[in-house]
Design a protein around this motif. Structure first.
Motif, PDB file in Angstrom:
ATOM      1  N   UNK A   1      -0.607  10.743  -1.321  1.00  0.00           N
ATOM      2  CA  UNK A   1      -1.869  10.522  -0.619  1.00  0.00           C
ATOM      3  C   UNK A   1      -2.301   9.068  -0.661  1.00  0.00           C
ATOM      4  N   UNK A   2      -2.037   8.368  -1.775  1.00  0.00           N
ATOM      5  CA  UNK A   2      -2.443   6.971  -1.869  1.00  0.00           C
ATOM      6  C   UNK A   2      -1.539   6.248  -2.859  1.00  0.00           C
ATOM      7  N   UNK A   3      -1.499   4.925  -2.714  1.00  0.00           N
ATOM      8  CA  UNK A   3      -0.770   4.072  -3.651  1.00  0.00           C
ATOM      9  C   UNK A   3      -1.670   2.890  -3.990  1.00  0.00           C
ATOM     10  N   UNK A   4      -1.837   2.634  -5.292  1.00  0.00           N
ATOM     11  CA  UNK A   4      -2.619   1.491  -5.752  1.00  0.00           C
ATOM     12  C   UNK A   4      -1.664   0.402  -6.217  1.00  0.00           C
ATOM     13  N   UNK A   5      -1.739  -0.771  -5.577  1.00  0.00           N
ATOM     14  CA  UNK A   5      -0.867  -1.886  -5.939  1.00  0.00           C
ATOM     15  C   UNK A   5      -1.670  -3.007  -6.604  1.00  0.00           C
ATOM     16  N   UNK A   6      -1.244  -3.403  -7.794  1.00  0.00           N
ATOM     17  CA  UNK A   6      -1.695  -4.628  -8.441  1.00  0.00           C
ATOM     18  C   UNK A   6      -3.216  -4.654  -8.671  1.00  0.00           C
ATOM     19  N   UNK A   7      -3.721  -5.848  -8.897  1.00  0.00           N
ATOM     20  CA  UNK A   7      -5.151  -6.047  -9.113  1.00  0.00           C
ATOM     21  C   UNK A   7      -5.705  -6.974  -8.044  1.00  0.00           C
ATOM     22  N   UNK A   8      -7.035  -7.096  -8.025  1.00  0.00           N
ATOM     23  CA  UNK A   8      -7.659  -7.932  -6.997  1.00  0.00           C
ATOM     24  C   UNK A   8      -7.417  -9.415  -7.248  1.00  0.00           C
ATOM     25  N   UNK A   9      -7.421  -9.824  -8.536  1.00  0.00           N
ATOM     26  CA  UNK A   9      -7.295 -11.240  -8.856  1.00  0.00           C
ATOM     27  C   UNK A   9      -6.164 -11.517  -9.821  1.00  0.00           C
ATOM     28  N   UNK A  10      -5.932 -12.797 -10.130  1.00  0.00           N
ATOM     29  CA  UNK A  10      -4.835 -13.200 -11.003  1.00  0.00           C
ATOM     30  C   UNK A  10      -5.089 -12.751 -12.445  1.00  0.00           C
ATOM     31  N   UNK A  11      -4.030 -12.680 -13.265  1.00  0.00           N
ATOM     32  CA  UNK A  11      -2.643 -13.067 -12.962  1.00  0.00           C
ATOM     33  C   UNK A  11      -1.788 -11.927 -12.440  1.00  0.00           C
ATOM     34  N   UNK A  12      -2.341 -10.739 -12.294  1.00  0.00           N
ATOM     35  CA  UNK A  12      -1.558  -9.570 -11.877  1.00  0.00           C
ATOM     36  C   UNK A  12      -1.992  -9.078 -10.507  1.00  0.00           C
ATOM     37  N   UNK A  13      -2.582  -9.988  -9.699  1.00  0.00           N
ATOM     38  CA  UNK A  13      -3.255  -9.529  -8.501  1.00  0.00           C
ATOM     39  C   UNK A  13      -2.632  -9.926  -7.183  1.00  0.00           C
ATOM     40  N   UNK A  14      -3.396  -9.653  -6.126  1.00  0.00           N
ATOM     41  CA  UNK A  14      -2.954  -9.928  -4.760  1.00  0.00           C
ATOM     42  C   UNK A  14      -3.496 -11.262  -4.259  1.00  0.00           C
ATOM     43  N   UNK A  15      -4.256 -11.965  -5.103  1.00  0.00           N
ATOM     44  CA  UNK A  15      -4.801 -13.277  -4.738  1.00  0.00           C
ATOM     45  C   UNK A  15      -4.580 -14.234  -5.891  1.00  0.00           C
TER      46      UNK A  15
END
Length: 659
Positions: free
Chosen positions: A522-536
């Motif tokens: 139903x859904x997939x959660x990828x990474x975080x919003x911010x660094x160091x593990x994020x999409x930005x």
């Protein structure tokens, strides 16, 4: 079957430093040096300290043999090759490899720094390949006191062995018949191993072990692309104190006996990959990102990139409870930016006070929460009694969202939780009134090498399909998906990865989502919003993975068309190209990615009527992460509706066709 070959390395054999590689560490990691070995019809690759891709007559036999040192928190000490000695003779090849193992966080900066006090362990690997056998011997010695969970040789069996019948011989000579499982197995596959025997295409194989008792587990539980046979049986107590000077001596040998000489049927092909885009085969799962800090990301002043269509922002609430309001506020701010809901995962040994804490932190606005899960801090799985209590208290407060059960940890915990049952009697512990199940993914539980990370992709599909089955057909919410595990021993912090902002991660994310686009996810959660593990990054700019997720989030619920790969004969092996066709309202979007350090070409047969044959080619080609050096991509149309896509190393692109 162990033989001491040390005498073959006579005095004329000189040790030489490991081959110099002056490239930056990240480049060396993305494109490691490979030394190809061949004796008779045996072939293998030496990659660092790992003997990889062992084949006989062109047929894969073992994925790898390597030595590992793992501390009391299951952290793998980083290996560094100090020097290599080689001897060729009439019987075959011998390699002696001196390896230093550095404690986590204190890795030596390359081979030239190896041997310093930063290394907690050292080992000598002796590799011997003859026309009949491949043998790896390991002698290890502790250079510092520490606590270990495992030290010694491991053998990785390829996932293609699923369904293979094997005879397991125990140290007392007892022979037991077994089979590598098709579905991911929660318990040991084989135990009490002295040797393993099987046959393939007229060749009998005998894999022998010495120096300890070995057993086999299904590493697909952690999304690894392998089964693993290892020493230190899991029934023994761990951790164990290791004193300076303590030694380990083990060996592994595989022998082949063929009725007739193999004709090397599987040869490398350099033909471009070929795909045919067909009918709808699923829909783009809804996407989410996570927030794990009560503070906004660095550089975030309230304005930042938006991901229209993002389903939710996931936040995990664990002790101390005093930070829950700040974490929920940070997640709510992030959700507001994208127009998304909240996905709340609570880690608590009971439901006491949880509903009240959520209500207070959100000002009574429970409607902001789309789904909520509750996990025990020791098991990382749902406790049925606490689940029922939380559901009752939230329902009384007017909550109408979904309730998730399962694990916040790896698939293995979901697998074992359900297999064990709530009372150990085999009954499912999934509460009957749970709306969905969940588990997380991280491709570097056991190996940080890029080839092993890429090999997790097809296993993710199997894990998701197994999770749907284990959950009784309930929807599955996968994630958080992170490059490195985010769950550690007390006091440890989740680690970032130098790959996070690299184009590699966009290509890997596309391949991952393609694998997870299966019925029931139903859904997939990828990474975080911010660094160091994020999409930005730290400036708030989307990295390549973030750019990709921004485009994919906008496709929520759109049909995904089948992309059937043509079988090239002889087989081409592992194809690094992902083709993910999405039919949106505006037209067809062809997401393509290259999980390889080499340029890759794919010929894609488009659906009839797709406007591809124009003088200038397709309508539009967008390279993901181009501003950050995300590689090159090109597409050109040809006759008969075939599109040729050329992708640079680790490149990801979107080819868009107008209706």
């Amino acid at each position: 079957m162990s033989t001491d070959h040390s005498a073959t390395l006579h005095s004329e054999t000189q040790s030489a430093p490991a081959v110099s590689d002056d490239r930056p560490p990240l480049e060396r990691r993305l494109d490691p040096q490979i030394r190809k070995l061949a004796v008779g019809v045996w072939t293998a690759e030496l990659i660092g300290d790992e003997l990889a891709n062992i084949s006989y007559g062109g047929r894969p036999v073992l994925r790898a043999i390597k030595a590992v040192v793992r501390d009391h928190e299951w952290r793998t000490l980083a290996p560094s090759v100090r020097d290599i000695a080689e001897l060729k003779d009439d019987d075959g090849i011998s390699l002696r490899i001196h390896v230093d193992y550095a404690a986590p966080g204190t890795e030596a900066a390359g081979a030239e720094a190896a041997g310093t006090e930063a290394a907690a362990y050292e080992g000598m690997l002796l590799l011997r390949i003859t026309p009949a056998t491949v043998e790896v011997s390991f002698s290890g010695r502790a250079k510092a006191a520490f606590r270990r969970n495992r030290i010694g040789l491991v053998v990785l069996h390829p996932t293609s062995e699923a369904g293979r019948d094997v005879s397991v011989v125990s140290p007392d000579g007892t022979v037991t018949s077994g089979t590598f499982p098709a579905d991911i197995r929660p318990d040991l596959v084989f135990s009490d191993i002295s040797s393993m025997e099987w046959a393939d295409a007229g060749t009998a194989f005998d894999l022998g072990f010495s120096g300890d008792i070995f057993e086999t587990e299904d590493q697909r539980n952690w999304s690894d692309g392998s089964f693993k046979t290892y020493s230190t049986p899991s029934a023994l107590p761990i951790p164990v104190d290791v004193a300076p000077g303590d030694t380990v001596n083990q060996s592994v040998s595989i022998e082949a006996l063929s009725i007739e000489t193999p004709d090397n049927p599987l040869r490398e092909s350099h033909e471009p990959a070929a795909f045919t885009v067909g009918e709808p085969a699923g829909t783009v799962p809804t996407l989410a990102v996570s927030v794990d800090s009560p503070q906004p990301p660095a550089g975030d002043q309230g304005e930042g990139p938006q991901l229209p269509g993002l389903d939710a922002v996931l936040v995990e609430l664990y002790e101390p409870r005093e930070v829950w309001p700040a974490k929920l506020a940070a997640a709510a701010r992030e959700a507001d930016r994208h127009g998304a809901a909240l996905d709340v995962r609570v880690v608590s040994d009971s439901a006491d006070g949880v509903a009240e804490a959520l209500i207070d932190a959100l000002g009574g606005q429970l409607s902001r929460i789309a789904r909520v899960g509750l996990f025990h801090p020791e098991t990382e799985c749902t406790d049925p009694a606490a689940f029922g209590a939380l559901k009752a208290s939230l329902a009384e407060a007017g909550f109408t969202g979904q309730f998730l059960a399962g694990t916040r940890s790896h698939f293995t915990e979901l697998n074992r939780w359900i297999a064990g049952g709530s009372d150990g009697g085999g009954g499912t512990p999934v509460p009957q009134d749970a709306d969905a199940v969940t588990f997380s993914l991280a491709p570097q539980v056991h190996s940080t090498e890029v080839p092993h990370i890429t090999e997790t992709v097809p296993v993710q599909r199997l894990a998701a399909a197994n999770a749907v089955k284990l959950g009784g057909g309930r929807p599955v919410h996968v994630g958080p998906v992170t490059l490195k595990p985010r769950l550690h021993a007390p006091g440890q912090q989740a680690a970032g990865d130098e790959l996070q902002d690299h184009s590699f991660t966009a290509a890997w994310t596309l391949a991952s989502l393609a694998a997870l686009t299966v019925d029931g996810v139903a859904s997939v959660t990828y990474f975080e919003a911010g660094p160091p593990r994020g999409i930005a990054n730290a400036e708030g700019t989307l990295n390549p993975a973030g750019e990709l997720l921004q485009k994919l989030a906008a496709c929520k619920g759109d049909p995904v068309l089948a992309a059937t790969e043509a079988q090239v004969h002889p087989p081409a092996g592992k194809n690094p190209v992902t083709v993910y066709p999405v039919q949106s309202a505006a037209g067809l979007q062809l997401f393509v990615g290259n999980l390889s350090p080499r340029e890759a070409v794919a010929n894609v047969t488009l659906p009839p009527g797709t406007a591809a044959s124009t003088a200038s080619g397709p309508a539009d080609v967008t390279v993901i992460g181009a501003a950050a050096g995300g590689g090159q991509a090109d597409a050109s149309s040809a006759e008969d509706g075939v599109l040729t896509v050329t992708l640079g190393p680790w490149a990801t692109a979107v080819v868009s066709f107008r209706n």
